[in-house]
Design a protein around this motif. Structure first.
Motif, PDB file in Angstrom:
ATOM      1  N   ILE A   1     -47.754  18.771   7.743  1.00 35.04           N
ATOM      2  CA  ILE A   1     -47.659  17.993   8.844  1.00 35.04           C
ATOM      3  C   ILE A   1     -47.840  18.761  10.127  1.00 35.04           C
ATOM      4  O   ILE A   1     -48.438  18.567  10.978  1.00 35.04           O
ATOM      5  CB  ILE A   1     -46.413  16.955   9.068  1.00 35.04           C
ATOM      6  N   GLU A   2     -46.903  19.830  10.074  1.00 32.55           N
ATOM      7  CA  GLU A   2     -46.860  20.636  11.370  1.00 32.55           C
ATOM      8  C   GLU A   2     -47.799  21.594  11.774  1.00 32.55           C
ATOM      9  O   GLU A   2     -48.513  21.735  12.593  1.00 32.55           O
ATOM     10  CB  GLU A   2     -45.562  21.391  11.289  1.00 32.55           C
ATOM     11  N   ASP A   3     -48.020  22.358  10.382  1.00 31.04           N
ATOM     12  CA  ASP A   3     -49.196  23.529  10.434  1.00 31.04           C
ATOM     13  C   ASP A   3     -50.559  23.228   9.732  1.00 31.04           C
ATOM     14  O   ASP A   3     -51.359  23.718  10.078  1.00 31.04           O
ATOM     15  CB  ASP A   3     -48.357  24.533   9.822  1.00 31.04           C
ATOM     16  N   GLY A   4     -50.264  22.180   8.854  1.00 30.38           N
ATOM     17  CA  GLY A   4     -51.417  21.711   8.162  1.00 30.38           C
ATOM     18  C   GLY A   4     -51.964  22.292   6.946  1.00 30.38           C
ATOM     19  O   GLY A   4     -52.857  22.279   6.330  1.00 30.38           O
ATOM     20  N   ILE A   5     -50.909  23.199   6.696  1.00 30.02           N
ATOM     21  CA  ILE A   5     -51.358  24.270   5.490  1.00 30.02           C
ATOM     22  C   ILE A   5     -49.835  24.814   4.977  1.00 30.02           C
ATOM     23  O   ILE A   5     -48.823  24.978   5.677  1.00 30.02           O
ATOM     24  CB  ILE A   5     -52.191  25.637   5.985  1.00 30.02           C
ATOM     25  N   ALA A   6     -49.854  25.041   3.866  1.00 28.28           N
ATOM     26  CA  ALA A   6     -48.822  25.614   2.873  1.00 28.28           C
ATOM     27  C   ALA A   6     -49.542  26.323   1.624  1.00 28.28           C
ATOM     28  O   ALA A   6     -50.142  25.753   1.181  1.00 28.28           O
ATOM     29  CB  ALA A   6     -47.836  24.532   2.672  1.00 28.28           C
TER      30      ALA A   6
ATOM     31  N   ALA B   1     -45.985  28.412   5.476  1.00 25.53           N
ATOM     32  CA  ALA B   1     -44.684  28.134   4.550  1.00 25.53           C
ATOM     33  C   ALA B   1     -45.117  28.454   3.145  1.00 25.53           C
ATOM     34  O   ALA B   1     -46.304  28.267   2.752  1.00 25.53           O
ATOM     35  CB  ALA B   1     -44.243  26.715   4.872  1.00 25.53           C
ATOM     36  N   ARG B   2     -44.275  29.086   2.358  1.00 24.61           N
ATOM     37  CA  ARG B   2     -44.262  29.340   1.166  1.00 24.61           C
ATOM     38  C   ARG B   2     -43.362  28.791   0.324  1.00 24.61           C
ATOM     39  O   ARG B   2     -42.033  28.899   0.560  1.00 24.61           O
ATOM     40  CB  ARG B   2     -44.459  30.730   0.765  1.00 24.61           C
TER      41      ARG B   2
ATOM     42  N   ALA C   1     -43.719  19.312   2.852  1.00 25.34           N
ATOM     43  CA  ALA C   1     -44.360  18.183   3.305  1.00 25.34           C
ATOM     44  C   ALA C   1     -44.135  18.451   4.905  1.00 25.34           C
ATOM     45  O   ALA C   1     -45.178  18.160   5.817  1.00 25.34           O
ATOM     46  CB  ALA C   1     -43.447  16.815   3.001  1.00 25.34           C
ATOM     47  N   ARG C   2     -43.241  18.881   5.654  1.00 25.14           N
ATOM     48  CA  ARG C   2     -43.234  18.961   7.046  1.00 25.14           C
ATOM     49  C   ARG C   2     -44.109  20.272   7.281  1.00 25.14           C
ATOM     50  O   ARG C   2     -44.822  19.991   8.483  1.00 25.14           O
ATOM     51  CB  ARG C   2     -41.657  19.625   7.456  1.00 25.14           C
TER      52      ARG C   2
ATOM     53  N   TYR D   1     -42.653  12.446   3.328  1.00 20.19           N
ATOM     54  CA  TYR D   1     -41.702  12.990   4.428  1.00 20.19           C
ATOM     55  C   TYR D   1     -40.497  12.116   5.016  1.00 20.19           C
ATOM     56  O   TYR D   1     -39.258  12.462   5.065  1.00 20.19           O
ATOM     57  CB  TYR D   1     -42.334  13.668   5.351  1.00 20.19           C
ATOM     58  N   ARG D   2     -41.010  10.949   5.269  1.00 23.22           N
ATOM     59  CA  ARG D   2     -40.094  10.183   5.841  1.00 23.22           C
ATOM     60  C   ARG D   2     -39.049   9.697   4.953  1.00 23.22           C
ATOM     61  O   ARG D   2     -37.892   9.595   5.510  1.00 23.22           O
ATOM     62  CB  ARG D   2     -40.958   8.766   6.470  1.00 23.22           C
TER      63      ARG D   2
END
Length: 367
Positions: free
Chosen positions: A133-138, A111-112, A129-130, A359-360
């Motif tokens: 959580i999902e990929d661990g990186i941005a 994600a960028r 934020a997602r 995120y929540r």
């Protein structure tokens, strides 16, 4: 509706099927137990003189009503709220997103987002934020070239978590370095500061300058490597997921020590992350006969972390900030020529709990 009162709890039919609920649990979660302003629990279940028991339980429309023995209280529970918990279930947590493991060639798919967009757009903050959580990186682009720019970026997720280096650290050449990161040498694949009892969560590395020859960034998804190890060598996986090893960080002014598990598992037994750092590893204090098996497993995992199958290599450019889960993403650096230019990364950390909280909250707001 048929409600059956038993010794320890009651049964009643719900939309998902027959439900059973313990009396302690029901009494503890009466809506009046929660302060409406602070949203904290104000009732102490241990303060009851005896075990909670219903005097009566009845249905009023779509609400279970319980009148308790010896108390002037009627508890009211919406059936859909009870159904969300069920006998063993819990309401869905929007931050419980399945991890998406990645391997070599994933750099372009991360994600960028831009810092100006994060400053102004909650939807971009939710995307950011997602991804963490999902990929661990941005990757954050268009970063402001200032100390305040990094501070503002971290505040998108939460407050900065201090470490032995303070609230911030600067990865650049130091005359008297206290860490190998502050030299021009290669930096082996690692996660940060396993020597601290609670190793930092989300890591930020803001590139302020990078004109040197060499110094490419190396990133690997520890979850992908751990899952590959499990498939290839279950015994090695079990050893690394079952035993803590010691880490340290010692210098003139500090002596940090902690034991960590190389492969971290969540409550479901799935790989949630890894902790590894050769340059901060202390003398392994496992029994010597266990080390007969542990060391080969450990070395195999380290070799897999360096494998081209998992490695993503790229140049972090000035004006970019790589943000990643320090309990999952393993990173390193190629050596660079110190006299060929300038290289300066400014870093800090934010707690992983703050990331999920943010995120929540954004999901609740509709983003």
């Amino acid at each position: 509706m048929n409600i059956k009162l038993e010794d320890k709890g009651l049964r009643l039919p719900l939309a998902s099927g027959q439900g059973y609920f313990n009396y302690f649990w029901l009494r503890d979660n009466d809506p009046t137990s929660i302060d409406p302003v602070t949203r904290e629990r104000v009732f102490d279940i241990s303060g009851l003189e005896g075990d909670p028991l219903p005097e009566e339980a009845r249905m009023e429309e779509n609400t279970l009503v319980i009148r308790w023995k010896g108390e002037p209280l009627e508890s009211r529970f919406p059936l859909d709220w009870l159904d969300a918990w069920g006998e063993t279930a819990a309401p869905r947590d929007p931050a419980m997103i399945p991890r998406r493991a990645w391997r070599n060639g994933s750099y372009e798919s991360w994600a960028r987002v831009s810092q100006p967009a994060l400053d102004s757009d909650p939807a971009e903050r939710a995307k950011f934020a997602r991804a963490l959580i999902e990929d661990g990186i941005a990757l954050v682009r268009d970063m402001e070239d200032s100390d305040e720019g990094l501070t503002r970026l971290t505040q998108v997720l939460g407050p900065i978590t201090p470490c032995v280096d303070g609230y911030y650290f600067d990865v650049k050449l130091h005359i008297n370095p206290t860490n190998l990161a502050y030299t021009a040498g290669a930096l082996e694949m690692h996660t940060d500061l396993p020597s601290e009892e609670a190793a930092p969560g989300v890591q930020f590395l803001h590139c302020r300058r990078n004109s040197v020859q060499g110094g490419l960034s190396l990133f690997v998804d520890g979850v992908a490597v751990a899952e590959a190890l499990k498939a290839e060598d279950p015994e090695a996986f079990e050893l690394l997921a079952s035993h803590d090893i010691p880490f340290m960080r010692r210098h003139d002014g500090w002596d940090y020590r902690a034991h960590q598990r190389v492969i971290e598992l969540d409550a479901r037994g799935d790989v949630s992350g890894v902790t590894v750092s050769q340059h901060l590893a202390d003398v392994f204090d496992l029994p010597q006969n266990l080390l007969d098996r542990y060391y080969p497993a450990f070395c195999k995992f380290l070799k897999m972390l360096r494998s081209p199958e998992f490695m993503n290599t790229f140049r972090l450019n000035a004006g970019e900030c790589i943000v990643f889960d320090n309990h999952r993403v393993v990173h390193g650096r190629e050596a660079f020529v110190a006299t060929s230019g300038e290289r300066h990364l400014r870093g800090c950390y934010v707690d992983r709990g703050a990331l999920r909280s943010t995120y929540r909250t954004l999901v609740k707001q509709g983003y």
